[in-house]
Design an enzyme around this catalytic site. Structure first.
Site, mmCIF file in Angstrom:
data_model
loop_
_atom_site.group_PDB
_atom_site.id
_atom_site.type_symbol
_atom_site.label_atom_id
_atom_site.label_comp_id
_atom_site.label_asym_id
_atom_site.label_seq_id
_atom_site.Cartn_x
_atom_site.Cartn_y
_atom_site.Cartn_z
ATOM 1 N N TYR A 312 0.695 -1.146 -0.071
ATOM 2 C CA TYR A 312 0.172 -0.012 -0.048
ATOM 3 C C TYR A 312 1.002 1.288 -0.047
ATOM 4 O O TYR A 312 1.366 1.581 1.006
ATOM 5 C CB TYR A 312 -0.894 -0.048 1.344
ATOM 6 C CG TYR A 312 -2.217 0.928 1.192
ATOM 7 C CD1 TYR A 312 -3.255 0.660 0.512
ATOM 8 C CD2 TYR A 312 -1.976 2.293 1.439
ATOM 9 C CE1 TYR A 312 -4.419 1.505 0.352
ATOM 10 C CE2 TYR A 312 -3.031 3.121 1.315
ATOM 11 C CZ TYR A 312 -4.178 2.916 0.670
ATOM 12 O OH TYR A 312 -5.101 3.548 0.571
ATOM 13 N N TYR A 362 -4.910 6.327 -7.482
ATOM 14 C CA TYR A 362 -5.226 6.008 -6.115
ATOM 15 C C TYR A 362 -6.770 5.386 -5.931
ATOM 16 O O TYR A 362 -7.632 6.158 -6.204
ATOM 17 C CB TYR A 362 -5.178 7.475 -5.131
ATOM 18 C CG TYR A 362 -5.282 6.865 -3.579
ATOM 19 C CD1 TYR A 362 -4.050 6.415 -3.214
ATOM 20 C CD2 TYR A 362 -6.351 7.493 -2.938
ATOM 21 C CE1 TYR A 362 -4.366 6.112 -1.778
ATOM 22 C CE2 TYR A 362 -6.418 7.062 -1.742
ATOM 23 C CZ TYR A 362 -5.508 6.450 -0.967
ATOM 24 O OH TYR A 362 -5.339 6.375 0.286
#
Lengths: 431, 142
Positions: A312, A362
């Site tokens: 992440y 994103y």
């Protein structure tokens, strides 16, 4: 400490010695699959509602799985009050739901919801679950968090944080990196290599919003956002939706795409105290330190057997912390691990081969799962030419604009991150 | 010591004080850093809660803390947390390990942000924002 009780649990011909013992051979290993993946274009300014984006993404994932609306009867989504609820998306696609749930959350949700999907299918609530995240993270609710997100009144635990100018994710997380530098001598140059690697990957990804290759100097010369984080240490903000379809392995074998099995999941595992700044002990240790003890025993393998990681990368350093705490290198050696070529395409264990949140777009974690599914299918959507059978003929030439398929990828690991104190993870394998 | 900010109107986010934390904010207004201390197990608790986080006792008593601590980590914010903080940049958001044990977030004030280091000793100082709210901040003492 009270003595730990032991329960014998019988399932599917297996006996588990303790429901809390993650080292037991779990009966759901390889029993579920990700049968379909899909997304919208990644953009800055979609001009579309999250309902429109979500509908597109779920439609694309459903088509990828070769499924009709009647094949899907479960739906899960996550958001921070910036999305559209599952029943609306389902209705727009003619899907009648036997189960749905929209949960609060961002990073770390994808893997956790995969676990929930497996659980509800196993419990007989539904048969196949579509999971989506739809967001206008650039044009509506900026994920950077200094616009609409700074408006609500300061209450609850925020009484003791927001008044001090602590609001955006960068402000929340950067103390963790500062402490890591102090504890282990990690340098900004080392973590800048995460952005360098991911930008190289993005340059071979036609979907990527930021496909330009950058250097360590580019990162270090970009302006400070929250020291020690430069602009290029931070992920991008974008508008997009992503979706995956989870079903039983037996059902997935009927789907047109190569089989990708769910080996192990860990969902929203927390440090002893996960309320961020007051959490226990050194803040340079993150939730992966605990999640790894569920993830690897359940998967029946360890980090050494993983071919591709999907970290992440909300920030460059979050990649380092996760890889380190999940055991891909020794604690404290993350700076070396991310800067010695290991995580780059062509390296021993590439990370975020799509360019991730730093470069592709994103999506609060789901895009890295989609990428790993495509990698395990041998179907990375790069610019390699299609052969006569319509399948992409991968060249494994990783120069700019070229291939991004990892050769013979068998096992991937996704490492989700909500905050330093909370994380999820998932191991996938080629079926 | 309580100092008054020199700005005319305080426009940053202000705590909406609740019953659990009221004694903490009352203390700040009087220039005292008040923490909860468990009368049963001796644990110090921050931020304020209804039960002791160590032993679940209800006997949490408010006591004045030393106001001293050590910087566990920090960041220098060059981008503000919303427009109200724009005039403050660069400002330091720090995590302070209080002498009593709990870790607390605050700002380091009265120092060049670039001179702030992990491990520095700090002491509380109080900044009056409004008639109701005074915020505890910290100054480097070593």
């Amino acid at each position: 400490m009270p003595e730990e009780r032991t329960y014998l649990i019988e399932r599917n011909g297996l006996t588990l010695k303790n429901e809390l013992d993650a080292s037991s051979p779990k009966f759901l290993r390889d029993r579920y699959a990700i049968a379909g993946v899909g997304e919208t274009t990644y953009s800055r300014g979609s001009g579309r509602s999250t309902r429109a984006l979500g509908t597109w993404a779920v439609r694309n994932a459903m088509r990828d799985a070769g499924m009709e609306p009647g094949d899907i009867d479960g739906m899960l989504s996550y958001s921070g009050n910036d999305s559209t609820f599952a029943p609306f998306i389902a209705g727009d696609l003619g899907i009648r739901l036997n189960f749905y749930m929209d949960v609060h959350g961002g990073g770390s949700s994808t893997e956790a919801l995969v676990g929930i999907a497996m659980g509800v299918i196993e419990a007989g609530l539904c048969k196949t679950v579509a999971i989506f995240r739809a967001m206008n993270g650039y044009s509506e609710v900026r994920i950077g968090g200094t616009g609409a997100r700074s408006a609500p009144p300061v209450t609850g635990d925020q009484l003791h944080s927001r008044a001090y100018g602590w609001q955006a994710a960068g402000q929340m997380f950067s103390q963790t990196f500062m402490r890591h530098m102090y504890d282990y001598g990690t340098t900004p140059e080392q973590v800048a290599m995460v952005k360098v690697a991911h930008s190289h990957h993005a340059s071979n990804n036609p979907k990527a919003l930021y496909p330009k290759r950058v250097t360590v100097e580019d990162v270090l010369n970009s302006r400070f956002i929250v020291k020690p984080l430069h602009l290029m240490d931070c992920c991008i903000e974008s508008d997009n939706a992503t979706a995956i379809v989870v079903t039983r392995a037996e059902r997935a074998r009927d789907c047109p795409r190569p089989l990708v099995l769910i080996r192990s999941v860990a969902g929203r595992v927390c440090k002893p105290r996960s309320d961020m700044h007051y959490q226990h002990g050194p803040i340079s240790t993150v939730a992966g330190h605990y999640a790894k003890d569920i993830l690897w025993p359940n998967a029946g393998l360890g980090p050494g057997e993983v071919d591709i990681t999907g970290s992440y990368d909300a920030f460059t350093f979050t990649t380092l912390l996760q890889l380190e705490d999940y055991g891909f290198c020794k604690k404290g050696d993350g700076g070396g691990y991310v800067s010695d070529g290991t995580i780059q395409l062509g390296g021993k264990r590439p990370n975020n081969t799509s360019g991730g949140h730093l470069c592709e777009g994103y999506t609060h974690g789901m895009s890295m799962v989609i990428e790993n599914v495509r990698q395990l299918r041998g179907e990375a959507d790069d610019s390699c030419p299609a052969g006569q059978d319509g399948k992409r003929q991968h060249t494994f030439d990783y120069s700019e604009g070229g291939c991004r398929q990892v050769k013979d990828a068998e096992i991937t690991a996704n490492l989700g991150w909500a905050i330093p104190g909370t994380g999820s993870a998932m191991v996938l394998r080629k079926g | 010591m309580i100092y008054q900010r020199d700005t005319m109107a305080y426009d940053k986010p202000l705590p909406v004080i609740d019953n659990e934390s009221r004694p903490f904010w009352d203390g700040c207004r009087e220039g005292k850093l008040m923490l909860q201390h468990c009368a049963e197990c001796g644990a110090w608790v921050f931020y304020p809660r209804v039960l002791c986080t160590a032993c679940h006792s209800e006997r949490l008593e408010w006591e004045e803390a030393s106001g001293e601590g050590v910087i566990h980590s920090f960041t220098i914010c060059h981008r503000p947390a919303g427009p109200a903080f724009a005039g403050e940049t660069p400002y330091v958001v720090a995590l302070i390990d209080l002498k009593e044990g709990p870790r607390m977030m605050s700002n380091i004030v009265g120092a060049d942000p670039e001179s702030v280091r992990i491990g520095q000793s700090v002491r509380v100082t109080f900044e009056k924002a409004t008639e109701e709210v005074t915020l505890p901040k910290f100054k480097v003492i070593s």
